[in-house]
Each structure stands twice: as C-alpha cells, then as structure tokens.
Motif scaffolding. Structure first.
Motif, PDB file in Angstrom:
ATOM      1  N   PRO A  84       4.276  59.946  28.488  1.00  0.00           N
ATOM      2  CA  PRO A  84       5.266  58.895  28.251  1.00  0.00           C
ATOM      3  C   PRO A  84       4.768  57.832  27.267  1.00  0.00           C
ATOM      4  O   PRO A  84       3.622  57.404  27.333  1.00  0.00           O
ATOM      5  N   LEU A  85       5.647  57.434  26.338  1.00  0.00           N
ATOM      6  CA  LEU A  85       5.300  56.424  25.323  1.00  0.00           C
ATOM      7  C   LEU A  85       6.468  55.450  25.171  1.00  0.00           C
ATOM      8  O   LEU A  85       7.571  55.715  25.642  1.00  0.00           O
ATOM      9  N   TYR A  86       6.223  54.338  24.482  1.00  0.00           N
ATOM     10  CA  TYR A  86       7.317  53.402  24.197  1.00  0.00           C
ATOM     11  C   TYR A  86       7.991  53.807  22.894  1.00  0.00           C
ATOM     12  O   TYR A  86       7.385  53.687  21.835  1.00  0.00           O
ATOM     13  N   GLU A  88      10.235  52.473  21.031  1.00  0.00           N
ATOM     14  CA  GLU A  88      10.627  51.478  20.035  1.00  0.00           C
ATOM     15  C   GLU A  88       9.447  50.949  19.218  1.00  0.00           C
ATOM     16  O   GLU A  88       9.620  50.131  18.338  1.00  0.00           O
ATOM     17  N   TYR A  94       1.653  50.801  18.742  1.00  0.00           N
ATOM     18  CA  TYR A  94       1.373  51.302  20.082  1.00  0.00           C
ATOM     19  C   TYR A  94      -0.131  51.375  20.329  1.00  0.00           C
ATOM     20  O   TYR A  94      -0.626  50.919  21.364  1.00  0.00           O
TER      21      TYR A  94
END
Lengths: 240, 260
Positions: A84-86, A88, A94
């Motif tokens: 899982p990553l952000y 936006e 990041y």
C-alpha cells in the motif's frame, strides 16, 4: 538476527499462528513458504510490529519486538503484502516522507534516496505520482522504501505477487543482490523463486512450522525430491 | 522527534493535494464573509440601532455553528479512516514511530490546516478597527472596536476547534470509510452545538439551561468569548475533551494491533 519463540496469534477465537519458533542467523536469505492462510503474513506482521502476538516472543537483532518496538523496527525494512502507498504523492515525495519517518536527516536522506532510486530502477519515474504507476513500479517503490534506512533485516511479504515475468525476473535479481548484504525473510508461494534466491526454507502449514532447514538439507531429508513435491506432501494435499 | 515532524508535514500538505481543502476553504470564506457583511451593515446603519458586540454577530450566531459543524469532520475524516481503508496504516505503524506520535502528528497537521482556514478572517479586523477613524493613522493606533473580544474569540475558536478535531480524529480511527467517519463525527459534534437551539425556549435560571450551557459551544461564544470574557469552564471543557479523544485514539490504534 531474527529469533521467534512459540509465537501464537489469535484472531478472536481463530488461532492463526500456533506456536511458531525459528531462528534466522545473520546473512541468510530465508524463503518463508506455505499455502494461503497458513499464517505467513500474520507471522511477518508480528515481526514487523503491526500486530501484537497473543503469546510468545520475537526479537530482531536482539531487540524484542514487543517490549522495545521502536529499536526493533529500526532494524527492519518491511514491505507489506500488496504494497500500500499514498497515490497522491510523487515517488520522491513519498520516499522523503518515509525517510523522515525512519529518522533520516536531510543530507543522509537524499543520499539514501539516490541509492534506492538507482537500485530499484526508479530513476525514470521519480517525479511521477504514485497513483499513476503500474503495479510493478509500485512494488519497486515499496521495495525502495524497505531499503531506505539501510536496515540489516528485510522482511518482504510476497514481493513478486502480481508482476509480469520480466518484472519477476528483475525483482528476483534484485533480491539476490540484496541477499549479499541483508538478512532476509521472504514470503512467497512461487517455489522456484525460493530455489533461486534463498538458501534456507521454512515451510509453515496451519499455523505451525512443518519444515525448517537449508535448501540442501531439506532436499536430502526428503530423498532429493523437488521442492514442489516436498511442499505438497508437507501441506497435506498429496492426492491432488 | 524527526518522525513526528515528517508526519505533520505530510498530513498538512496532503490537504492541498485533494479538492477537500479548497472546497472547505471556499465555503468557509463564503460563510464568514457573509457574516462579516452583516456585521458591517449593522455597524454602519444610521440611527441608534446597531450592534453592541461585533464579534457576537460573527460567532455568537448558532446558524454559523450549524455550518461550522461540517468543517472539522471534513478535515479529520481521512486522517486514519483512509489509511485503514487503503492499508497504508500498515506501513505507517511498522515504521519506527510511536503510536502517540502518529496521533499527535495527525492532530497537529489537521490543526494547522484549521488555523489556515481562519487566517483570511484576520483581514476583516483592520476594516473593523478602522470603523470610527475616517482616516486611519497607524501612528495613533486607535481601535474602532474593543480588541479584547477579538482576542478571546480567536482563543475560543482555536480551542473549540481542537475539541471538534479531536472528536473527528477518534471517530476516524474506528472506521474504514471516510464517509462514515464524517457522518459519525458530525453527529457527535452536534451534541455540542444543538443544545444552543433550545435556548430561546429555556428559562435562563433553570437547571436545564445551566446544564445545557456547560456543553453548548455557540452559547459559550454568544455569552462569553465574543464579549471579551474568558470563562475557564469552557477552556477546561475543550482541553479535556481534546486530550481525552486523543488518548482514546492512541488506545484505538493499540487495540488494532491486538485484534487484526
């Protein structure tokens, strides 16, 4: 480097991990095998500090993951399943954020970022939004994040799941390279991957360790069968 | 401390990477701008009719609080619910950062954006202070309005906002959906606003009114903050609820690890 003693984890009434014990010496690359739902991810999450075990002990480089969690987590680069990553954030943003979370200062963080961007072939997409990256690139960002603080121990939960054959080959190559410098616990159910990258296997079934040893020893013990046959026999699905 | 600062920075900048921030800012400016227009009309009306306390007209109105009610939940809904929904909570909680730092980082990030939300309203003040001095002269430094209600109002806004953000953050730690988080925190926040709407029907000397007055934020602003009064009871209510909800959020994160 990694010591697990009698680890038990209940999800409500259900016992997902039933007294798992193993030890990983420094410098080993361990393939952590088992069918789906065997307790691989749960064990790894307990080691990484995302879950607290119901009972038992675990320590990373001498730091207990339950009583000294911060120092134990500093020793680990953890890549969760499905990574899982952000979406936006840009790749560099990041990694900078993750570097800050791991306590890296400005210049050191930049140096490590350059290194992991190079190592994980992310140079070309470093200004791209994470949300626009393909699955393979996201997986690499996750791997870059795990490597960022240069931890002695890497815990990778299915690093090659969902990748195309070229990407799998690249990732494997990277894992082999990383295995030279890091102690690694690598979960997968692609058996050929273990044979290529790992020197030790742990097979887990229904929350218990059913086989643990170096690849050669395990093969010898089971009369030189290939790993797939050993796996199928140990996880009790021989008839299929 | 470095992990904490990294998290605050990320939470604060994340607002500007989504449309939520801009929509909230725009709506908030529209509402406060309209209230300011009403205050100015009241102050400049010829004759003896006018406004005794300009800040009361701005912040003492319960209709303002009904609009305000939507803002903190919009700011807090994504904080933990989104991370739980997308699974990024796993990478956050496995990095070397303590649970209270995660909660503090998210709370401070949201708090900073909340302050940004109020900053444009500071532009109204020079206009109000200029009201009775036709040619404004910085050397004489005369205030057209009493400055202390302004200060106490902003103090109240800051602390009451902290309380609503705390409630929102706690609710966000309990659910996976941002929408559900926003709805539940609005309902919980309503408790602190709704009571003001009974006011006209209540005898101000009665026990019910005194109890309602304890938790009714619009009443605190109408009677005290906007008139330059700092009643420590309100400050203690806001501070204790903020700390209590933050404590509950830390506990809620810890219980995540024990369950699944």
């Amino acid at each position: 480097m990694i010591v697990v003693e009698n680890l038990v984890k209940y999800y409500g009434e259900y016992q997902a991990v039933r007294g798992v014990s193993f030890e990983v010496p420094k410098g080993r690359v361990v393939g952590f095998l088992g069918p789906n739902g065997a307790g691989k991810s749960t064990t790894m999450r307990c080691l990484a500090g995302f879950l607290t075990a119901s009972s038992g002990k675990a320590s990373i480089a001498g730091f207990d993951v339950f009583s000294d969690p911060i120092r134990a987590r500093r020793q680990i680069g953890y890549m969760p399943e499905s990574c899982p990553l952000y979406p936006e954030m840009r790749v560099t943003e990041y990694l900078k954020f993750r570097g800050g979370l791991k306590g890296l200062g400005g210049s050191e963080c930049r140096r490590r970022m350059d290194y992991v961007l190079e190592k994980c072939w992310l140079k070309d997409v470093k200004r791209q939004l994470v949300g626009t990256l393909s699955k393979g690139y996201r997986q690499r960002v996750g791997l870059a994040d795990a490597l960022l603080a240069d931890p002695p121990v890497l815990i990778l939960d299915e690093p090659t799941a969902g990748l195309d054959p070229t990407q799998i080959r690249e990732t494997r190559k990277l894992i082999r390279e990383l295995g030279q410098e890091h102690t690694m616990l690598l979960s997968t159910h692609i058996l050929s991957e273990v044979e290529m990258a790992a020197d030790t296997v742990i097979i887990i079934y229904q929350g218990q360790v059913v086989e643990h040893g170096s690849l050669d020893d395990v093969r010898k013990k089971h009369k030189n069968q290939n790993l797939e046959d050993i796996f199928v026999r140990l996880t009790g699905q021989e008839g299929i | 401390m470095r992990p904490l600062f990294a998290l605050i920075k990320r939470e604060f900048t994340a607002y500007f990477l989504s449309p939520v921030a801009y929509v909230t800012l725009a709506v908030f400016l529209l509402v406060t701008g309209h209230l300011f227009y009403l205050v100015l009309t009241g102050l400049t009306k010829p004759g003896s009719s006018g406004i005794e306390y300009p800040m009361q007209a701005l912040l003492g109105d319960e209709k303002f609080w009904l609009v305000f009610l939507f803002i903190p939940p919009l700011l807090t809904m994504r904080l933990l619910a989104e991370e739980r929904g997308t699974g990024t909570l796993e990478s956050l909680l496995t990095s070397p950062i303590r649970d209270w730092q995660v909660v503090a980082g998210k709370f401070i990030g949201a708090g900073l954006f909340y302050v940004v939300l109020w900053l444009p309203t500071l532009a109204y003040l020079p206009i109000l202070t200029d009201m009775r001095t036709p040619e404004w002269n910085p050397q004489t430094w005369t205030f057209g309005i009493d400055p202390s209600p302004v200060l106490t109002s902003y103090l109240g806004v800051l602390l009451a906002g902290g309380m609503f953000l705390g409630i929102g953050l706690f609710v966000s730690s309990l659910v996976k959906s941002q929408l559900v988080a926003a709805m539940i925190s609005m309902v919980v926040s309503l408790v602190f606003v709704l009571a003001a709407f009974w006011r006209p029907d209540l005898d101000t000397g009665s026990l019910t009114y005194r109890l309602v007055y304890f938790i009714s934020v619009p009443e605190h602003f109408r009677r005290d903050f906007s008139r330059g009064i700092v009643d420590t009871r309100h400050l203690i209510l806001y501070a204790s609820i903020t700390l209590f909800t933050l404590f509950l959020t830390v506990r809620s994160l810890e219980s995540r690890r024990l369950r699944a």
